[in-house]
Design a protein around this motif. Structure first.
Motif, PDB file in Angstrom:
ATOM      1  N   CYS A   1      27.598  53.626  44.835  1.00 38.70           N
ATOM      2  CA  CYS A   1      28.235  52.318  44.840  1.00 38.70           C
ATOM      3  C   CYS A   1      27.335  51.409  45.684  1.00 38.70           C
ATOM      4  O   CYS A   1      26.699  51.874  46.630  1.00 38.70           O
ATOM      5  CB  CYS A   1      29.628  52.435  45.477  1.00 38.70           C
TER       6      CYS A   1
ATOM      7  N   GLU B   1      28.430  47.920  46.665  1.00 38.60           N
ATOM      8  CA  GLU B   1      29.195  46.960  47.471  1.00 38.60           C
ATOM      9  C   GLU B   1      30.607  47.433  47.687  1.00 38.60           C
ATOM     10  O   GLU B   1      31.446  47.178  46.819  1.00 38.60           O
ATOM     11  CB  GLU B   1      29.208  45.576  46.779  1.00 38.60           C
ATOM     12  N   PRO B   2      30.908  48.114  48.751  1.00 39.46           N
ATOM     13  CA  PRO B   2      30.013  48.518  49.844  1.00 39.46           C
ATOM     14  C   PRO B   2      29.052  49.622  49.388  1.00 39.46           C
ATOM     15  O   PRO B   2      29.266  50.233  48.341  1.00 39.46           O
ATOM     16  CB  PRO B   2      30.988  49.068  50.895  1.00 39.46           C
TER      17      PRO B   2
ATOM     18  N   VAL C   1      27.726  53.160  49.125  1.00 37.90           N
ATOM     19  CA  VAL C   1      28.067  54.579  49.293  1.00 37.90           C
ATOM     20  C   VAL C   1      26.856  55.346  48.775  1.00 37.90           C
ATOM     21  O   VAL C   1      26.531  55.280  47.589  1.00 37.90           O
ATOM     22  CB  VAL C   1      29.342  54.964  48.520  1.00 37.90           C
TER      23      VAL C   1
ATOM     24  N   LEU D   1      37.882  54.706  50.814  1.00 37.79           N
ATOM     25  CA  LEU D   1      37.046  55.894  50.659  1.00 37.79           C
ATOM     26  C   LEU D   1      37.343  56.791  51.852  1.00 37.79           C
ATOM     27  O   LEU D   1      37.269  56.342  52.997  1.00 37.79           O
ATOM     28  CB  LEU D   1      35.568  55.495  50.663  1.00 37.79           C
TER      29      LEU D   1
ATOM     30  N   PRO E   1      36.998  51.047  54.072  1.00 29.45           N
ATOM     31  CA  PRO E   1      37.537  50.140  53.054  1.00 29.45           C
ATOM     32  C   PRO E   1      36.638  50.002  51.823  1.00 29.45           C
ATOM     33  O   PRO E   1      35.417  49.977  51.917  1.00 29.45           O
ATOM     34  CB  PRO E   1      37.645  48.804  53.796  1.00 29.45           C
ATOM     35  N   LEU E   2      37.272  49.883  50.668  1.00 26.07           N
ATOM     36  CA  LEU E   2      36.578  49.591  49.404  1.00 26.07           C
ATOM     37  C   LEU E   2      37.189  48.326  48.820  1.00 26.07           C
ATOM     38  O   LEU E   2      38.328  47.976  49.124  1.00 26.07           O
ATOM     39  CB  LEU E   2      36.791  50.734  48.405  1.00 26.07           C
ATOM     40  N   THR E   3      36.457  47.662  47.952  1.00 22.98           N
ATOM     41  CA  THR E   3      37.048  46.608  47.128  1.00 22.98           C
ATOM     42  C   THR E   3      37.709  47.280  45.922  1.00 22.98           C
ATOM     43  O   THR E   3      37.441  48.450  45.616  1.00 22.98           O
ATOM     44  CB  THR E   3      35.972  45.639  46.616  1.00 22.98           C
TER      45      THR E   3
ATOM     46  N   ALA F   1      34.928  48.367  43.601  1.00 19.78           N
ATOM     47  CA  ALA F   1      34.232  49.579  44.049  1.00 19.78           C
ATOM     48  C   ALA F   1      35.116  50.807  43.801  1.00 19.78           C
ATOM     49  O   ALA F   1      34.630  51.861  43.375  1.00 19.78           O
ATOM     50  CB  ALA F   1      33.869  49.465  45.532  1.00 19.78           C
TER      51      ALA F   1
ATOM     52  N   HIS G   1      34.991  51.669  40.159  1.00 21.58           N
ATOM     53  CA  HIS G   1      33.669  52.232  39.849  1.00 21.58           C
ATOM     54  C   HIS G   1      33.586  53.697  40.298  1.00 21.58           C
ATOM     55  O   HIS G   1      33.132  54.562  39.546  1.00 21.58           O
ATOM     56  CB  HIS G   1      32.594  51.387  40.541  1.00 21.58           C
ATOM     57  N   LEU G   2      34.042  53.963  41.522  1.00 16.90           N
ATOM     58  CA  LEU G   2      33.947  55.325  42.053  1.00 16.90           C
ATOM     59  C   LEU G   2      34.954  56.272  41.397  1.00 16.90           C
ATOM     60  O   LEU G   2      34.668  57.463  41.227  1.00 16.90           O
ATOM     61  CB  LEU G   2      34.136  55.300  43.580  1.00 16.90           C
TER      62      LEU G   2
ATOM     63  N   LYS H   1      33.811  58.385  38.642  1.00 21.60           N
ATOM     64  CA  LYS H   1      32.933  59.510  38.964  1.00 21.60           C
ATOM     65  C   LYS H   1      33.723  60.747  39.409  1.00 21.60           C
ATOM     66  O   LYS H   1      33.144  61.739  39.843  1.00 21.60           O
ATOM     67  CB  LYS H   1      31.971  59.091  40.083  1.00 21.60           C
TER      68      LYS H   1
END
Lengths: 149, 149
Positions: free
Chosen positions: A30, A32-33, A35, B46, B62-64, B67, B70-71, B74
């Motif tokens: 990732c 933003e932020p 990872v 996260l 923290p994530l948006t 993000a 997106h994660l 996976k």
């Protein structure tokens, strides 16, 4: 919190091989932020970095080799490989010079980490440093990991 | 550092809907160590947890929403969805009761977090708690995320 400045380098310093160096491999899950997973010699690390340019919150957490390989498979874009040279500078600073391998070669970037914002702002780089790219996200490794072609 | 005990629950306590509750969704990118993303109402997190049973090192970052999504793509295995009820217990403890949805239903698990190992060891559970599964990795959410079929 990580406070650092970053510079483009166009010409390698003399006697580079005399300084300690090691191979880094890193992959981004990732941006933003950030990872990221990194292999640093025999260490495997998960890194989280908050958004930001000169000052970013950074967490480094240990992985096993197996966990690293598992997470590397989930990476976006290219996996970055670079040789990192640690060059002492001044009283107590260290220049981390990254010589990128693979399709990012012949890119060279140098980073210097500081203990305070004041120290970062008053830093005078050596004469072999090129442009200050601290305030550009273009040279973040997370940006470089994104394949543009 | 997180110190907690975990119990299987076979029968829901009375008046469950009277307690604060929210929906959690979580997905695992790695299980040893645990690298997890979680949606908790409008928060996206996260989480990294080191190996361990009653005592584990835990980092929450923290994530948006972007993000997180997106994660989540996976993730390995199943994405876990559960309703979490927070039930006050004794002077200052909180029982977190998880009612699992989807193909993990009708599984019920309760966790209690403590400020010290001594407090964890001297905990007396309420009579509606079932087996103590603190020292079993079988009921880790990371284990439950792995599809066995």
């Amino acid at each position: 919190m990580e406070i650092e400045r970053k510079y483009l380098i166009h010409k390698l310093p003399d006697h580079l091989e005399a300084y300690p160096h090691r191979t880094l491999e890193q992959a981004y899950l990732c941006t933003e932020p950030v990872v990221r997973v990194r292999r640093d010699a025999d260490d495997y690390i998960l890194t989280y970095k908050s958004k930001g340019l000169m000052i970013r919150e950074e967490h480094n957490l240990p992985l096993t080799e197996e966990a690293y390989c598992h997470l590397r498979e989930k990476a976006d874009g290219r996996i970055i490989t670079k040789e990192r040279y640690c060059i002492p500078y001044g009283d107590h600073l260290t220049i981390e010079l990254d010589v990128f391998a693979g399709d990012l070669a012949p890119l060279l970037l140098a980073e210097v980490e500081f203990s305070s914002e004041e120290e970062a702002n008053s830093f005078t780089p050596p004469d072999w440093f090129g442009e200050d790219v601290t305030f550009s996200s273009k040279y973040h490794n997370s940006t470089l990991s994104q394949k543009k072609d």
